[in-house]
Every structure is written in C-alpha cells, then in structure tokens.
Design an enzyme around this catalytic site. Structure first.
Site, PDB file in Angstrom:
ATOM      1  N   SER A 158       0.833  -1.208   0.000  1.00  0.00           N
ATOM      2  CA  SER A 158       0.000   0.000   0.000  1.00  0.00           C
ATOM      3  C   SER A 158       0.871   1.262   0.000  1.00  0.00           C
ATOM      4  O   SER A 158       1.620   1.479  -0.953  1.00  0.00           O
ATOM      5  CB  SER A 158      -0.961  -0.076   1.193  1.00  0.00           C
ATOM      6  OG  SER A 158      -1.956   0.895   1.104  1.00  0.00           O
ATOM      7  N   HIS A 180      -8.151  -4.651  -0.856  1.00  0.00           N
ATOM      8  CA  HIS A 180      -6.875  -3.979  -0.606  1.00  0.00           C
ATOM      9  C   HIS A 180      -6.006  -4.770   0.365  1.00  0.00           C
ATOM     10  O   HIS A 180      -4.803  -4.567   0.436  1.00  0.00           O
ATOM     11  CB  HIS A 180      -7.152  -2.572  -0.048  1.00  0.00           C
ATOM     12  CG  HIS A 180      -5.972  -1.652  -0.124  1.00  0.00           C
ATOM     13  ND1 HIS A 180      -5.442  -1.211  -1.320  1.00  0.00           N
ATOM     14  CD2 HIS A 180      -5.203  -1.094   0.852  1.00  0.00           C
ATOM     15  CE1 HIS A 180      -4.403  -0.420  -1.071  1.00  0.00           C
ATOM     16  NE2 HIS A 180      -4.232  -0.344   0.236  1.00  0.00           N
ATOM     17  N   ASP A 211     -10.250  -4.072  -5.304  1.00  0.00           N
ATOM     18  CA  ASP A 211      -9.624  -3.106  -4.393  1.00  0.00           C
ATOM     19  C   ASP A 211     -10.338  -1.757  -4.502  1.00  0.00           C
ATOM     20  O   ASP A 211     -10.337  -1.153  -5.577  1.00  0.00           O
ATOM     21  CB  ASP A 211      -8.139  -2.972  -4.779  1.00  0.00           C
ATOM     22  CG  ASP A 211      -7.338  -2.165  -3.772  1.00  0.00           C
ATOM     23  OD1 ASP A 211      -7.937  -1.316  -3.080  1.00  0.00           O
ATOM     24  OD2 ASP A 211      -6.121  -2.374  -3.692  1.00  0.00           O
TER      25      ASP A 211
HETATM   26  C1  MLT Z   1      -1.323   5.973  -0.167  1.00  0.00           C
HETATM   27  O1  MLT Z   1      -1.698   6.955   0.445  1.00  0.00           O
HETATM   28  O2  MLT Z   1      -0.150   5.689  -0.347  1.00  0.00           O
HETATM   29  C2  MLT Z   1      -2.402   5.103  -0.705  1.00  0.00           C
HETATM   30  O3  MLT Z   1      -3.627   5.754  -0.665  1.00  0.00           O
HETATM   31  C3  MLT Z   1      -2.460   3.815   0.004  1.00  0.00           C
HETATM   32  C4  MLT Z   1      -2.786   4.002   1.449  1.00  0.00           C
HETATM   33  O4  MLT Z   1      -1.883   4.242   2.229  1.00  0.00           O
HETATM   34  O5  MLT Z   1      -3.963   3.874   1.826  1.00  0.00           O
END
Ligand code: MLT
Length: 205
Positions: free
Chosen positions: A106, A187, A156
């Site tokens: 992520s 996700h 996701d």
């Molecule tokens: C981010 O902010 O890098 C993406 O939205 C993934 C997350 O951290 O939720």
C-alpha cells in the site's frame, strides 16, 4: 555511528546476499512486515524502516492531501531521504547494495515505486502489493535491469484496475521486466499474495 539519514528501523541479518527492504502501509511500523519478509525469503537480510510522516498518529512514508492524492513535493523529498537511508544502511550493515529488493504494501508499495522511478540505483527489484502510480518522473529512468512484481486486488476500493495498468505501463516503458497478478480480493494482503510473491522471488536471479 547509526546510518545517516536515520529512520527508526529493524535490521535482521540473513544468511544470503539478498536484502529485502520492507515498507509498511499507513498505520504500520518497522515490526509489521518482519514475519512477511521471513515468509517471502527465509535467508535474506531484512531492513524495515518506519515511515516518518504521521497522519492522525499513523506512520506513513509521505504526505497525502486525500486518499490517492499525493503531496508530490513531499513524496520527492521523502523518496530521496529513504533512498539515502537505504544506501547508508547498506554501508553500515555491510550488505550488498546491488541486491536490495523492495517489498512494499500500500503506502509502502507506493514509495517503493517512487524510488524505482526517482532513485533506480537503490533497488534491484521490487514486490509491490496494492500499488498506485506515485508520480510521473520528469526524466524517464532506465529500468532495463529491474524486475517488478505487482500484486493487485480485483475488487480493491483504493486501487482501481486502471491504476495498476497505468503503473505497469509506466514501469514497462522505462524498460522494467514487470509481472502483474490480479487476485480475487480487495486492498488487504492475502496468503495467495504471499505465495505468488515467494515463488516470484525464488525465480529471481
Ligand atoms: C497511499 O496513500 O499511499 C495510498 O492511498 C495507500 C494508502 O496508504 O492507503
């Protein structure tokens, strides 16, 4: 002396020449991905920093303005700082700086992709779980010696399939060898992600 610039981090020395650079998701910390790293490669060294940005108390690797909307100036600055940390950690811990594989989930996958694009010399390969296009670089990097595994969730809600495709295209256009797998999930990370990534890493030279 500690690596400079420093991050709060864990380092676990392994038996092989490879180091996995473990980069957690929003709200994670330096300990979160250690078990994942061990599952992915039982002999690699593990280097796992904690992101320095706090969002409502949750550590991240760079600022965002909203979900999926990144503060690009901060992202560039933090990417370079993290790259410098990895490089000084390689000297400090005497690990091979030509065999560092990012494993990011992520937010950690997004800064891994950013490092590939802005500081490609740091990584030899990357495993990106639920990654987005972090930024479009001004100059296209040469990624012809890099291998990237992208594991995406077909449902996701944060990373649509079009975003995964855009990242794949961006990395391929810079010459990277890119493998993409879409899993029947969202996700969150699943055992199937881990199995596929382990197999991919085993086949990586
Ligand atoms: C981010 O902010 O890098 C993406 O939205 C993934 C997350 O951290 O939720």
């Amino acid at each position: 002396m500690r690596p400079q610039p420093d991050f709060i981090h864990e380092f676990v020395r392994g038996k092989s020449e490879r180091t996995l650079l473990l980069l957690h998701g929003t709200g994670g910390n330096e300990r979160d991905l250690i078990p994942l790293g061990r599952e992915l490669d039982s002999t690699a060294s593990l280097l796992s920093p904690r992101g320095k940005v706090l969002e409502n108390g949750m550590p991240r690797f760079f600022r965002r303005l909203a979900e999926g909307v990144f503060d690009l100036e901060d992202l560039r600055k933090r990417t370079n700082e993290l790259a410098d940390f990895v490089s000084s950690s390689a000297k400090h811990y005497e690990i091979d700086n030509q065999n560092i594989v990012a494993v990011g989930y992520s937010n950690g996958a997004n800064i891994s992709a950013s490092m590939l694009l802005l500081r490609p010399e740091i990584l030899s390969a990357a495993v990106l779980f639920r990654a987005m296009v972090p930024l479009t670089p001004e100059r296209q990097p040469d990624l012809s010696s890099k291998s990237v595994f992208i594991s995406a969730g077909a449902f996701d809600p944060i990373v649509p399939g079009s975003e995964t495709k855009a990242l794949e295209d961006l990395l391929r256009s810079a010459g990277a060898d890119v493998t993409v797998r879409f899993l029947q999930g969202g996700h969150e990370l699943t055992p199937e992600d881990v199995d596929l990534a382990r197999q991919w890493l085993t086949n990586l030279k």
